[in-house]
Design a protein around this motif. Sequence first.
Motif, PDB file in Angstrom:
ATOM      1  N   PRO A 101       0.806  -1.228   0.000  1.00 49.97           N
ATOM      2  CA  PRO A 101       0.000   0.000   0.000  1.00 49.97           C
ATOM      3  C   PRO A 101       0.837   1.276   0.000  1.00 49.97           C
ATOM      4  CG  PRO A 101      -0.158  -1.159   2.112  1.00 49.97           C
ATOM      5  CD  PRO A 101       0.515  -2.087   1.158  1.00 49.97           C
ATOM      6  N   ASP A 102       1.990   1.269   0.665  1.00 52.79           N
ATOM      7  CA  ASP A 102       2.827   2.467   0.696  1.00 52.79           C
ATOM      8  C   ASP A 102       3.335   2.821  -0.700  1.00 52.79           C
ATOM      9  OD1 ASP A 102       4.138   4.424   2.561  1.00 52.79           O
ATOM     10  OD2 ASP A 102       5.927   3.651   1.548  1.00 52.79           O
ATOM     11  N   ARG A 103       3.654   1.810  -1.473  1.00 53.99           N
ATOM     12  CA  ARG A 103       4.110   2.037  -2.850  1.00 53.99           C
ATOM     13  C   ARG A 103       3.008   2.695  -3.680  1.00 53.99           C
ATOM     14  NH1 ARG A 103       5.972  -2.872  -6.927  1.00 53.99           N
ATOM     15  NH2 ARG A 103       6.166  -1.619  -8.837  1.00 53.99           N
ATOM     16  N   PHE A 104       1.778   2.257  -3.470  1.00 54.00           N
ATOM     17  CA  PHE A 104       0.649   2.840  -4.194  1.00 54.00           C
ATOM     18  C   PHE A 104       0.477   4.311  -3.825  1.00 54.00           C
ATOM     19  CE2 PHE A 104      -4.074   3.602  -3.901  1.00 54.00           C
ATOM     20  CZ  PHE A 104      -4.240   3.937  -5.235  1.00 54.00           C
ATOM     21  N   VAL A 105       0.549   4.628  -2.554  1.00 55.81           N
ATOM     22  CA  VAL A 105       0.370   6.011  -2.122  1.00 55.81           C
ATOM     23  C   VAL A 105       1.467   6.899  -2.702  1.00 55.81           C
ATOM     24  CG1 VAL A 105       0.213   7.544  -0.124  1.00 55.81           C
ATOM     25  CG2 VAL A 105      -0.849   5.286  -0.041  1.00 55.81           C
ATOM     26  N   ARG A 106       2.683   6.393  -2.785  1.00 48.24           N
ATOM     27  CA  ARG A 106       3.772   7.152  -3.415  1.00 48.24           C
ATOM     28  C   ARG A 106       3.494   7.387  -4.895  1.00 48.24           C
ATOM     29  NH1 ARG A 106       7.085   3.492  -0.550  1.00 48.24           N
ATOM     30  NH2 ARG A 106       7.713   2.486  -2.508  1.00 48.24           N
ATOM     31  N   GLU A 107       2.940   6.388  -5.574  1.00 51.06           N
ATOM     32  CA  GLU A 107       2.584   6.539  -6.988  1.00 51.06           C
ATOM     33  C   GLU A 107       1.566   7.661  -7.168  1.00 51.06           C
ATOM     34  OE1 GLU A 107       2.917   4.528 -10.547  1.00 51.06           O
ATOM     35  OE2 GLU A 107       4.486   5.597  -9.472  1.00 51.06           O
ATOM     36  N   VAL A 108       0.579   7.705  -6.298  1.00 47.83           N
ATOM     37  CA  VAL A 108      -0.438   8.749  -6.390  1.00 47.83           C
ATOM     38  C   VAL A 108       0.183  10.127  -6.185  1.00 47.83           C
ATOM     39  CG1 VAL A 108      -2.525   9.688  -5.344  1.00 47.83           C
ATOM     40  CG2 VAL A 108      -2.322   7.219  -5.702  1.00 47.83           C
ATOM     41  N   ALA A 109       1.067  10.251  -5.208  1.00 49.85           N
ATOM     42  CA  ALA A 109       1.736  11.533  -4.966  1.00 49.85           C
ATOM     43  C   ALA A 109       2.514  11.984  -6.202  1.00 49.85           C
ATOM     44  CB  ALA A 109       2.657  11.420  -3.759  1.00 49.85           C
ATOM     45  N   ARG A 110       3.107  11.047  -6.900  1.00 57.57           N
ATOM     46  CA  ARG A 110       3.838  11.366  -8.127  1.00 57.57           C
ATOM     47  C   ARG A 110       2.907  11.906  -9.213  1.00 57.57           C
ATOM     48  NH1 ARG A 110       4.580   8.966 -12.959  1.00 57.57           N
ATOM     49  NH2 ARG A 110       3.468   7.055 -12.411  1.00 57.57           N
ATOM     50  N   LEU A 111       1.715  11.392  -9.272  1.00 57.94           N
ATOM     51  CA  LEU A 111       0.792  11.711 -10.368  1.00 57.94           C
ATOM     52  C   LEU A 111       0.033  13.017 -10.163  1.00 57.94           C
ATOM     53  CD1 LEU A 111      -0.692   8.144 -10.921  1.00 57.94           C
ATOM     54  CD2 LEU A 111       0.849   9.355 -12.468  1.00 57.94           C
ATOM     55  N   LEU A 112      -0.013  13.510  -8.926  1.00 57.21           N
ATOM     56  CA  LEU A 112      -0.807  14.699  -8.630  1.00 57.21           C
ATOM     57  C   LEU A 112      -0.067  15.991  -8.950  1.00 57.21           C
ATOM     58  CD1 LEU A 112      -2.642  13.928  -5.284  1.00 57.21           C
ATOM     59  CD2 LEU A 112      -3.706  14.498  -7.473  1.00 57.21           C
ATOM     60  N   ARG A 113      -0.820  16.951  -9.437  1.00 63.22           N
ATOM     61  CA  ARG A 113      -0.296  18.289  -9.640  1.00 63.22           C
ATOM     62  C   ARG A 113      -0.254  19.040  -8.308  1.00 63.22           C
ATOM     63  NH1 ARG A 113      -4.355  18.923 -14.744  1.00 63.22           N
ATOM     64  NH2 ARG A 113      -3.020  17.864 -16.286  1.00 63.22           N
ATOM     65  N   PRO A 114       0.568  20.090  -8.205  1.00 63.16           N
ATOM     66  CA  PRO A 114       0.524  20.922  -6.999  1.00 63.16           C
ATOM     67  C   PRO A 114      -0.893  21.436  -6.779  1.00 63.16           C
ATOM     68  CG  PRO A 114       2.421  21.478  -8.356  1.00 63.16           C
ATOM     69  CD  PRO A 114       1.595  20.530  -9.167  1.00 63.16           C
ATOM     70  N   GLY A 115      -1.362  21.320  -5.565  1.00 62.94           N
ATOM     71  CA  GLY A 115      -2.738  21.721  -5.267  1.00 62.94           C
ATOM     72  C   GLY A 115      -3.756  20.639  -5.528  1.00 62.94           C
ATOM     73  N   GLY A 116      -3.314  19.480  -6.029  1.00 69.19           N
ATOM     74  CA  GLY A 116      -4.230  18.377  -6.305  1.00 69.19           C
ATOM     75  C   GLY A 116      -4.625  17.638  -5.037  1.00 69.19           C
ATOM     76  N   ALA A 117      -5.620  16.737  -5.171  1.00 69.52           N
ATOM     77  CA  ALA A 117      -6.126  16.003  -4.008  1.00 69.52           C
ATOM     78  C   ALA A 117      -6.238  14.519  -4.321  1.00 69.52           C
ATOM     79  CB  ALA A 117      -7.492  16.548  -3.596  1.00 69.52           C
TER      80      ALA A 117
END
Length: 241
Positions: A111-127
């Motif tokens: 699960p931690d790897r998935f959360v890191r992937e999401v952080a990579r994909l988000l723009r600044p200010g994204g949710a």
Amino acid sequence: MAYPERIVPDEEGPGIVAIHLKRYEFARERASGADVLDAACGVGYGTAYLAEVARRVVGVDRDQQAIDYARSRYLRENVEFLEQDVLALDLPDAAFDLVCSFETIEHLTEPDRFVREVARLLRPGGAFLVSTPRVEHTTRRPQNPHHEIEFSQADFEALLRRSFSEVDLYGQRRLQTGRHRLMQRLDVLGLRRRFAFLRRAAPLLGTVPMAEVGAAGITIDRVRLERASELLAVCGGPRRR
């Protein structure tokens, strides 16, 4: 006990659909005019729902059969469905304003790897909007055979804070009368899970049965998280590592 893990609205009762669609309703306001990723989209009903207000929505799932169904049933002009693993997404950095992933993280071995992937994909200010079943104590041996891990509130928040500076927790629960909740607390032997006639006692106690509940009978809010059946987090401030 049955554990329905793949929701197909055309084949399910209204209660099951409402419980799952409620989370997409919660995400809808944030999706307005946005580029959205629906991670582990299943058959795509939620992806299509968000696409009614979003600029663009990409739904990804590792199950090719689910993606084929999504393309045949829910494809829209501003929707794309891709067969991909959420642990290794072939998508560019900072590509999305919003990432939704509902009832996914408990199925993952990393699960931690998935959360890191999401952080990579988000723009600044994204949710990042993510939900998971709530349990009192985190376990790697859940009763549900489809789950790899189930999180306590504290451990779920800690996991998300490793990749996001802002984490707001909400709880999803069915609206119940006090009498119904009391009966559940008194059922220390778990008889309701074993005997269907006891589960059907809800209307007698003033609560709409699970099979018939609609969106109005379900709430997502910040109060009494200990009563929630699922936790839903709204995460911002992605940390790129």
